[in-house]
Design a protein around this motif. Sequence first.
Motif, PDB file in Angstrom:
ATOM      1  N   ALA A   1       0.825  -1.205   0.000  1.00  0.00           N
ATOM      2  CA  ALA A   1       0.000   0.000   0.000  1.00  0.00           C
ATOM      3  C   ALA A   1       0.868   1.267   0.000  1.00  0.00           C
ATOM      4  N   PHE A   2       1.994   1.234   0.691  1.00  0.00           N
ATOM      5  CA  PHE A   2       2.878   2.394   0.743  1.00  0.00           C
ATOM      6  C   PHE A   2       3.874   2.407  -0.414  1.00  0.00           C
ATOM      7  N   GLY A   3       3.800   1.395  -1.283  1.00  0.00           N
ATOM      8  CA  GLY A   3       4.702   1.351  -2.431  1.00  0.00           C
ATOM      9  C   GLY A   3       6.132   1.026  -2.073  1.00  0.00           C
ATOM     10  N   LEU A   4       6.351   0.455  -0.896  1.00  0.00           N
ATOM     11  CA  LEU A   4       7.715   0.184  -0.456  1.00  0.00           C
ATOM     12  C   LEU A   4       8.251  -1.127  -1.028  1.00  0.00           C
ATOM     13  N   ASP A   5       7.382  -1.848  -1.765  1.00  0.00           N
ATOM     14  CA  ASP A   5       7.846  -3.102  -2.360  1.00  0.00           C
ATOM     15  C   ASP A   5       8.568  -2.844  -3.678  1.00  0.00           C
ATOM     16  N   LYS A   6       8.392  -1.642  -4.221  1.00  0.00           N
ATOM     17  CA  LYS A   6       9.007  -1.334  -5.508  1.00  0.00           C
ATOM     18  C   LYS A   6      10.488  -1.022  -5.316  1.00  0.00           C
ATOM     19  N   PRO A   7      11.305  -1.219  -6.375  1.00  0.00           N
ATOM     20  CA  PRO A   7      12.727  -0.864  -6.257  1.00  0.00           C
ATOM     21  C   PRO A   7      12.887   0.630  -5.997  1.00  0.00           C
ATOM     22  N   LEU A   8      13.998   0.982  -5.377  1.00  0.00           N
ATOM     23  CA  LEU A   8      14.214   2.368  -4.953  1.00  0.00           C
ATOM     24  C   LEU A   8      14.093   3.353  -6.119  1.00  0.00           C
ATOM     25  N   TRP A   9      14.707   3.004  -7.247  1.00  0.00           N
ATOM     26  CA  TRP A   9      14.698   3.962  -8.364  1.00  0.00           C
ATOM     27  C   TRP A   9      13.271   4.243  -8.822  1.00  0.00           C
ATOM     28  N   LEU A  10      12.432   3.191  -8.769  1.00  0.00           N
ATOM     29  CA  LEU A  10      11.047   3.369  -9.203  1.00  0.00           C
ATOM     30  C   LEU A  10      10.283   4.226  -8.191  1.00  0.00           C
ATOM     31  N   GLN A  11      10.546   3.972  -6.900  1.00  0.00           N
ATOM     32  CA  GLN A  11       9.902   4.786  -5.858  1.00  0.00           C
ATOM     33  C   GLN A  11      10.275   6.249  -6.051  1.00  0.00           C
ATOM     34  N   TYR A  12      11.563   6.474  -6.352  1.00  0.00           N
ATOM     35  CA  TYR A  12      12.033   7.843  -6.512  1.00  0.00           C
ATOM     36  C   TYR A  12      11.398   8.488  -7.741  1.00  0.00           C
ATOM     37  N   PHE A  13      11.300   7.674  -8.798  1.00  0.00           N
ATOM     38  CA  PHE A  13      10.716   8.182 -10.034  1.00  0.00           C
ATOM     39  C   PHE A  13       9.259   8.600  -9.798  1.00  0.00           C
ATOM     40  N   ILE A  14       8.531   7.745  -9.098  1.00  0.00           N
ATOM     41  CA  ILE A  14       7.122   8.054  -8.794  1.00  0.00           C
ATOM     42  C   ILE A  14       7.033   9.326  -7.952  1.00  0.00           C
ATOM     43  N   PHE A  15       7.965   9.421  -6.985  1.00  0.00           N
ATOM     44  CA  PHE A  15       7.986  10.619  -6.136  1.00  0.00           C
ATOM     45  C   PHE A  15       8.183  11.875  -6.980  1.00  0.00           C
ATOM     46  N   LEU A  16       9.159  11.810  -7.907  1.00  0.00           N
ATOM     47  CA  LEU A  16       9.449  12.980  -8.752  1.00  0.00           C
ATOM     48  C   LEU A  16       8.232  13.358  -9.585  1.00  0.00           C
ATOM     49  N   LYS A  17       7.595  12.312 -10.124  1.00  0.00           N
ATOM     50  CA  LYS A  17       6.439  12.570 -10.977  1.00  0.00           C
ATOM     51  C   LYS A  17       5.344  13.303 -10.180  1.00  0.00           C
ATOM     52  N   ASN A  18       5.098  12.795  -8.964  1.00  0.00           N
ATOM     53  CA  ASN A  18       4.077  13.428  -8.122  1.00  0.00           C
ATOM     54  C   ASN A  18       4.509  14.816  -7.678  1.00  0.00           C
ATOM     55  N   ALA A  19       5.801  14.943  -7.369  1.00  0.00           N
ATOM     56  CA  ALA A  19       6.316  16.217  -6.873  1.00  0.00           C
ATOM     57  C   ALA A  19       6.150  17.295  -7.940  1.00  0.00           C
ATOM     58  N   ALA A  20       6.334  16.899  -9.198  1.00  0.00           N
ATOM     59  CA  ALA A  20       6.179  17.863 -10.290  1.00  0.00           C
ATOM     60  C   ALA A  20       4.762  18.430 -10.285  1.00  0.00           C
ATOM     61  N   GLY A  21       3.814  17.612  -9.802  1.00  0.00           N
ATOM     62  CA  GLY A  21       2.438  18.081  -9.706  1.00  0.00           C
ATOM     63  C   GLY A  21       2.126  18.695  -8.355  1.00  0.00           C
ATOM     64  N   GLY A  22       3.172  18.942  -7.569  1.00  0.00           N
ATOM     65  CA  GLY A  22       2.969  19.593  -6.276  1.00  0.00           C
ATOM     66  C   GLY A  22       2.601  18.649  -5.148  1.00  0.00           C
ATOM     67  N   ASP A  23       2.657  17.326  -5.378  1.00  0.00           N
ATOM     68  CA  ASP A  23       2.285  16.364  -4.341  1.00  0.00           C
ATOM     69  C   ASP A  23       3.548  15.690  -3.814  1.00  0.00           C
ATOM     70  N   LEU A  24       3.911  16.002  -2.582  1.00  0.00           N
ATOM     71  CA  LEU A  24       5.134  15.424  -2.021  1.00  0.00           C
ATOM     72  C   LEU A  24       4.847  14.152  -1.224  1.00  0.00           C
ATOM     73  N   GLY A  25       3.698  13.570  -1.434  1.00  0.00           N
ATOM     74  CA  GLY A  25       3.418  12.301  -0.768  1.00  0.00           C
ATOM     75  C   GLY A  25       2.631  12.475   0.513  1.00  0.00           C
ATOM     76  N   ARG A  26       2.104  11.337   0.985  1.00  0.00           N
ATOM     77  CA  ARG A  26       1.348  11.335   2.217  1.00  0.00           C
ATOM     78  C   ARG A  26       2.184  10.745   3.329  1.00  0.00           C
ATOM     79  N   SER A  27       2.048  11.329   4.511  1.00  0.00           N
ATOM     80  CA  SER A  27       2.761  10.795   5.661  1.00  0.00           C
ATOM     81  C   SER A  27       2.293   9.367   5.939  1.00  0.00           C
ATOM     82  N   PHE A  28       3.235   8.497   6.294  1.00  0.00           N
ATOM     83  CA  PHE A  28       2.861   7.123   6.646  1.00  0.00           C
ATOM     84  C   PHE A  28       2.100   7.092   7.967  1.00  0.00           C
ATOM     85  N   ALA A  29       2.562   7.877   8.926  1.00  0.00           N
ATOM     86  CA  ALA A  29       2.005   7.785  10.276  1.00  0.00           C
ATOM     87  C   ALA A  29       0.682   8.526  10.413  1.00  0.00           C
TER      88      ALA A  29
END
Lengths: 528, 325
Positions: B53-81
Amino acid sequence: MSWPRMGLRVLLAASCLLLFASAAPPAAAQEFKLAMSSPPTSMDPHFYNLFPNINVSDHIFEQLVAMDADSHIIPALAESWTLVNNLTWEFKLRKGAKFHDGSPLTAEDVAWSLDRPATIVGSPGKFDTYTKAIINKKIIDPYTIQLTTREPYPLLLADLTSIYIVSKKATQGLSSDDFASGKGMIGTGPFKFVRFQRDDRIELERNNDYWGKKPAWSKVTLRFIPNDATRLAALLAGDVQAIENVPTPDLAKVRADKNLSFYSKVSHRVIYLYPDTRREKSPFVTDKDGQPLDKNPLMDVRVRRALSIAINRDAIRDRIMEGLSEPTINLVPAALFGHNPNLKPPKYDPEAAKKLLAEAGYPNGFGLTMHTPNNRYINDEKIAQTIAQMWSRIGIATKVEGAPMSVYAARGAKSEYSIGLLGWGAQTGEVSSPLRAMVACDNPAKGMGAVNWLKYCNPKMDALLAKALNSVDDKERSSLLQQATAIVIDDGGVIPIHQQVTTWATKKGIVYVPRTDERTHAYQFYPQ
Amino acid sequence: MLAFIIRRVLQSLVVLLVMSLLVFVGVYAIGNPIDVLISPDADQIERAKVIVAFGLDKPLWLQYFIFLKNAAGGDLGRSFAYSTPALTLIFERMPATLELSSAAILLSVVLGLPLGLLAGLRPNGLIGKTIMAASILGFSLPTFWVGLMLIMVFAVQLGWLPTSGRGETQLLFGVPVSFLSWDGLRHLLMPAFNLALFNIALVIRLTRSGAQEALMQDYVKFARAKGLRNSRIIGVHVLKNILIPIVTVVALQFGSVIAFSIVTETVFAWPGMGKLIIDSIRVLDRPVIVAYLLLIVTIFILINLVVDMLYSLLDPRVRLAESKG
């Protein structure tokens, strides 16, 4: 009338006002401020199974059945329950229970609350752990509900103590985020929600329609002060009237202070060591020069017993824990279900330990590195250091490596250690909780051995545990669990050290009923 | 000017990118957040579900890529806690931190300037020496220790001020602030002073050396010869000239004060961003850590930009367009 006399009158009037004001304190004295050590992450009682969150939810919401101060199950919103057959439980709801908005509690709300945990999104720790055993819910009438499990499931009541009943009407369509504003914070508990200021405080007011014993305070503020010294300072300065988790270095001072009262209770949390019993080559077991050994000495039960009796548990209690630990060889404290009274903490005996080591073929000992978290349990790394010295005395040259829990757990879960220190709180109030998590053979499909990081496995113990988990007969189950515990302990599968003791301090004149489950409830504080 | 700003923005984007990569890799190397976040009673299957659910099963580069893609749209992710957008969490706490930092900077100027001037005017007098000795303490004492001592003295012993927390807040343009009420001010005073301590010392030292230097200058001698009052010489002529470096340093310090208010916020249980980052690091709440650090970098970049622009205004010899970074 001359001015001076006028002044006198004003003065009189003013002092009358003052008198009147000073007559007010009985009402003001009902205000209670309490400092907690960690802030909750969400107000939604079904969002995240995290200690600070549960602690707060307890004030506003209630469960069908609850745990008393000794972790025994007692009726809460369910007045009574019966086992219709091995699989079906029937609960009668309390008729006088009302939600904070005035609406009565019905079976509809209960069914809704049991369904809701599984629907929460984005949670790192959902409560559906405790609802997944229920495969069917049947509403008989507004005050009766039947729950069915797939197989005989004695832990149902214990599981239900973790599920808060929310008002269906108030929480329908709400996301977890919505709760922080107070929307959906409609429970049946002793306090009503007033305001939440994230990371800072929660304000509550007494629920005057509460069905149970009404709290002594009309207004309660829960402050969150994680820094130990600051929390104690807040109590000393009178900013709060009670605190939880008194810092150990200040215990002596708190006990000696005439203006304070001190409360403590053995908690359900056991601190234990888990040795690598399975691998021929263990990463941190060496000979005394640091060279790898061809066989892992920890595989020998005699070595594990030697390790256990070489720990001076009383000294740890007296010197490290300031008297606040209960040396043990059990997995749960005496009050809890499944405690085995025949297992007494072993006598500290380094000579016998040396003999056992010699018998096992290690007359000169060996080298070992113990891993421990250093920010999780009370004095965790200090305890590890002390044990390392005790073991060095019997010839096992022991080093300690401490790390914050986030680092420690990541490596531990990958079986990277040879022996480590951990703690486990039996949240369900039964020894089955630690047995299942710590020592049951690793079986992800069945949810067994979740923190059995070094994959200890004993089929005999497993068989007994499995039988106990399917027995709804309390007497039989208790006996099975006691036998299972005895097998693990005898085998040195884990080496318990002590039960942690939880502490509270209050201003003189305020009484607290301390709890085994470490929780802090404002409604269990009373003026003397 | 425009070219300068554009170049600066581009540079900043590169810095932010590098920063996010460093943090991502760093948190990844420390450990798996799931181990500390998940409730102990959860079994392995639930654990696996959360990891997915948190996407932590994906390889690091893919997680980072997804983060960048979202960040470009102004979304820096949701807090886990908290399961709240990381930026929302930070912005929620920002007013508290900004208020504390501003109060600290204000205190350091209000206390530092006069004390520094005093020390500069009477470098050999008892007062001057005392101020300088005290400023050494301001530099060298550890913040958390001073914080606890302040609490012990002013809250526990004297009972003048509350020990910790934020007082009553009121909405000012929709932002909760505490300096408008007496209760809020009382809560603000100690942590602000604690946070300001280092900067007070800094301002004292800058002011003192500036004042001493200025007093030797010809324009002061000329002013004296003209028969101006001493207070006017110091209050207007000297102060105006030594203020430039002080303003620069204070402005830059403002960034550090925001970023490093962590210790003070922890000691005084001040519900600001600093406490959030500490909590987040403890449970490896990566989205919050990344968002926080990126935000701090952005703040520093902005402050530097403003300072550079102010320079060019204050001193025409500085030509921004020609400077090659």
